[in-house]
Design a protein around this motif. Structure first.
Motif, PDB file in Angstrom:
ATOM      1  N   SER A 197      52.227  45.985  36.265  1.00  0.00           N
ATOM      2  CA  SER A 197      53.256  45.403  37.113  1.00  0.00           C
ATOM      3  C   SER A 197      52.717  44.195  37.891  1.00  0.00           C
ATOM      4  O   SER A 197      53.408  43.179  38.041  1.00  0.00           O
ATOM      5  N   ILE A 198      51.475  44.300  38.343  1.00  0.00           N
ATOM      6  CA  ILE A 198      50.858  43.167  39.048  1.00  0.00           C
ATOM      7  C   ILE A 198      50.639  42.002  38.095  1.00  0.00           C
ATOM      8  O   ILE A 198      50.930  40.839  38.421  1.00  0.00           O
ATOM      9  N   LEU A 199      50.142  42.295  36.884  1.00  0.00           N
ATOM     10  CA  LEU A 199      49.851  41.235  35.915  1.00  0.00           C
ATOM     11  C   LEU A 199      51.110  40.542  35.414  1.00  0.00           C
ATOM     12  O   LEU A 199      51.136  39.325  35.256  1.00  0.00           O
ATOM     13  N   ASP A 202      53.743  40.297  39.215  1.00  0.00           N
ATOM     14  CA  ASP A 202      53.172  40.020  40.528  1.00  0.00           C
ATOM     15  C   ASP A 202      53.771  40.940  41.595  1.00  0.00           C
ATOM     16  O   ASP A 202      54.045  40.531  42.721  1.00  0.00           O
ATOM     17  N   ASN A 203      53.988  42.197  41.194  1.00  0.00           N
ATOM     18  CA  ASN A 203      54.561  43.187  42.095  1.00  0.00           C
ATOM     19  C   ASN A 203      53.848  44.510  41.843  1.00  0.00           C
ATOM     20  O   ASN A 203      53.850  45.002  40.715  1.00  0.00           O
ATOM     21  N   GLY A 209      58.888  46.040  39.559  1.00  0.00           N
ATOM     22  CA  GLY A 209      58.295  44.989  38.737  1.00  0.00           C
ATOM     23  C   GLY A 209      59.005  44.745  37.427  1.00  0.00           C
ATOM     24  O   GLY A 209      59.148  43.591  36.995  1.00  0.00           O
ATOM     25  N   PRO A 215      55.464  35.391  35.611  1.00  0.00           N
ATOM     26  CA  PRO A 215      54.831  34.143  36.064  1.00  0.00           C
ATOM     27  C   PRO A 215      55.563  32.879  35.607  1.00  0.00           C
ATOM     28  O   PRO A 215      55.486  31.847  36.259  1.00  0.00           O
TER      29      PRO A 215
END
Length: 566
Positions: A197-199, A202-203, A209, A215
């Protein structure tokens, strides 16, 4: 350390934890073997229930199915979670108050019939073995990939671990082992989901996410829908199943959840009726952690797969691709000789060259996304925890059905407690061997096999339990006839379309457009109809049973549990 090293380490540590817990909590009496002594706190019982119910289908196959089916995969989410609401409201507290810790025990005493008890034993064994086939298959998938052994060898390893703590510890050992397994599986499921989810969005919250923008500024769901259309796959956001099939699959999974024998027994491992209801609530909380994350995992996995493999040179594919090829769950054939991987859907003008089984998606996802090696090993350990926890609960159902319901309550009432415990352990051992065979020769992919088991539970047990609690007129003839009609029809339909005539397993050949995964709901309707008609045509139950039915519906009984009989 590489992926295999981390996998060996994390799986080894988790196995040592399970076995250690089982040794410390081994059963010494039949009550401890069957219901853990009736003293498990509600929070821990809810955690064990979640692990018992969230099987390999939930951990490995559900997100994989959603990643391929898209909107159509929502039937698994709705059905499997909705069933717990039925269980909490309609069955759990009343069955707990009745005081019988197995379905055959309830059926035999409520309907005053040894024949009904034996029919329920046969149904419980049939449902449990169908369900456990999916779990042992999941064990084979995990170990064949990450330990690089044959799938049959992986199943044998899993059999050994389950045999040890199920046969030694009984329900007491299984319960506390499942608490540990829940902690392992939920951590293993959430950690890679948060990474992804971060990758990708970005959450750090996967539930948010997968609906966010990546991005490049494009919403992930819109991006995935565009990839599907570009490659000729069915729409990801629009369902293709008929409305009737969606309804019946969801209903079968819901009522099947409420009738699963290995889940119902969980409500006898707590001290009070009130604790049984609390256990259901805690189980819902623990289950929701995984089930609300699964759609996000599905979207991340599908997007990563399509972007990684489409029109890529085969000889430049990363190591994970070739290792999954070795398992037979992923295969590529260069149809046009250009050396590129053409992964396309049925609506594409280009022939598809890649075959991917849904069961690998959750396991392969961290590798596809190039997450750290320890995360990949952690996912393997979590998948094994999910499969083994449910397998142990199911095997105990088989053991209990043979030793307590069939032998103690029907064939040899005078058997000693020690003799009953020996028979229970022998039956568990035989059940482990049979489960291993089914894991090596499975009848379908994991989620599909588990859906069949839920349909069989829905068509056999749910009506007889519900009517046994809420209908004083329901009698032995209705119970026996309903169970035989429901499970016979459902099993026959599944066998006909999935095994005898798979070429006919298409919507135009199904009855009323209902797939084999959803036919259990129609089998349930048939069970209700046969049971109600026969109960009206034959003599009513005794006055004592009618009074008992009235008593278990009275809102009292939150005191000490009834002692287990026999």
């Amino acid at each position: 350390m590489d992926v295999q090293g981390w996998t060996f380490l994390l799986i080894g540590l988790s196995f040592a934890l399970y076995i250690g817990v089982a040794v410390r909590s081994r059963a010494g009496t039949t009550k401890e073997f069957y219901v853990a002594g009736g003293g498990v706190p509600p929070v821990m019982n809810g955690m064990a229930t979640a692990a018992d119910w969230m099987s390999a289908a939930s951990f490995i196959s559900m997100a994989g199915a959603i990643s391929f089916l898209g909107y159509d995969g929502s039937v698994y989410l709705m059905g499997w979670t909705g069933g717990y609401v039925l269980l909490a409201l309609l069955l759990a507290p009343y069955l707990r108050k009745f005081g019988k810790f197995t379905i055959p025990d309830f059926v035999g005493d409520r309907y005053e019939s040894q024949t009904a008890r034996v029919v329920a034993v046969l149904c419980a064994v049939f449902v449990s073995f169908t369900y456990v086939a999916g779990q042992m298959q999941g064990v084979g998938i995990v170990l064949s990939r990450f330990l690089e052994v044959q799938a049959s060898t992986g199943v044998m390893i899993g059999m050994g671990v389950v045999f040890f703590y199920a046969v030694l510890g009984g329900m007491k050992g299984i319960t506390y082992t499942q608490v540990a397994q829940y902690c392992v599986l939920i951590f293993a499921y959430l950690v890679p989901a948060i990474f992804l989810s971060i990758l990708m969005a970005d959450n750090p919250v996967p539930q948010l996410g997968f609906g966010a923008h990546g991005p490049d500024g494009t919403a992930l769901l819109d991006k995935l829908e565009g990839l599907h259309r570009e490659l000729g796959f069915a729409s990801y956001l629009d369902g293709s199943r008929g409305m009737a099939d969606v309804f019946f699959i969801t209903a079968a999974l819901m009522v099947g959840t409420a009738g699963l024998p290995h889940v119902i027994v969980r409500f006898y491992t707590v001290p009070k009726v009130r604790d049984a209801r609390a256990s259901v609530g805690w189980a819902l909380v623990f289950i929701a952690l995984l089930y609300t994350t699964a759609p996000a995992v599905a979207v991340f996995a599908r997007t990563n797969l399509l972007e990684t493999v489409r029109e890529q040179p085969y000889d430049q594919m990363p190591e994970w691709f070739h290792k999954w090829e070795a398992t037979g769950l992923l295969s590529w054939q260069d149809l046009n000789g250009d050396g590129l991987i053409q992964y396309t859907g049925p609506d594409s003008a280009v022939a598809n060259e890649l075959s991917v089984k849904p069961d690998i998606m959750v396991l392969a996802n961290p590798e596809i996304a190039q997450l750290p090696d320890w995360v990949i090993g952690l996912v393997a350990a979590g998948a094994l925890a999910a499969a083994l926890s449910t397998a142990a609960g199911l095997l105990l159902v088989v053991s209990t059905a043979v030793s307590h319901d069939l032998l103690k309550r029907a064939l040899r009432p005078a058997i000693s407690e020690k003799g009953e415990l020996i028979v229970a352990r022998v039956a568990a051992g035989v059940a482990v061997c049979c489960a291993g065979y089914l894991g090596i020769h499975p009848p379908g992919f994991v989620a599909e096999v588990v859906a069949f088991a839920f349909g069989l539970a829905a068509s056999s047990f749910f009506p007889v339990l519900l009517l046994g609690i809420f209908s004083k007129r329901m009698n032995r003839a209705g119970a026996i006839g309903g169970m035989l009609a429901g499970i016979g029809f459902t099993a026959g339909y599944i066998l006909w379309f999935k095994f005898l005539h798979p070429e006919l397993s298409t919507p135009e050949h199904w009855w009323f457009g209902i797939s084999p995964e959803g036919i259990g709901a129609l089998g349930m309707v048939l069970n209700f109809a046969v049971a109600l008609v026969l109960s009206r045509l034959t003599a009513p139950p005794s006055r004592a049973i009618q009074q008992l039915v009235e008593d278990i519906r009275v809102p009292k009984g939150s005191g000490p549990a009834h002692e287990i009989q026999g």
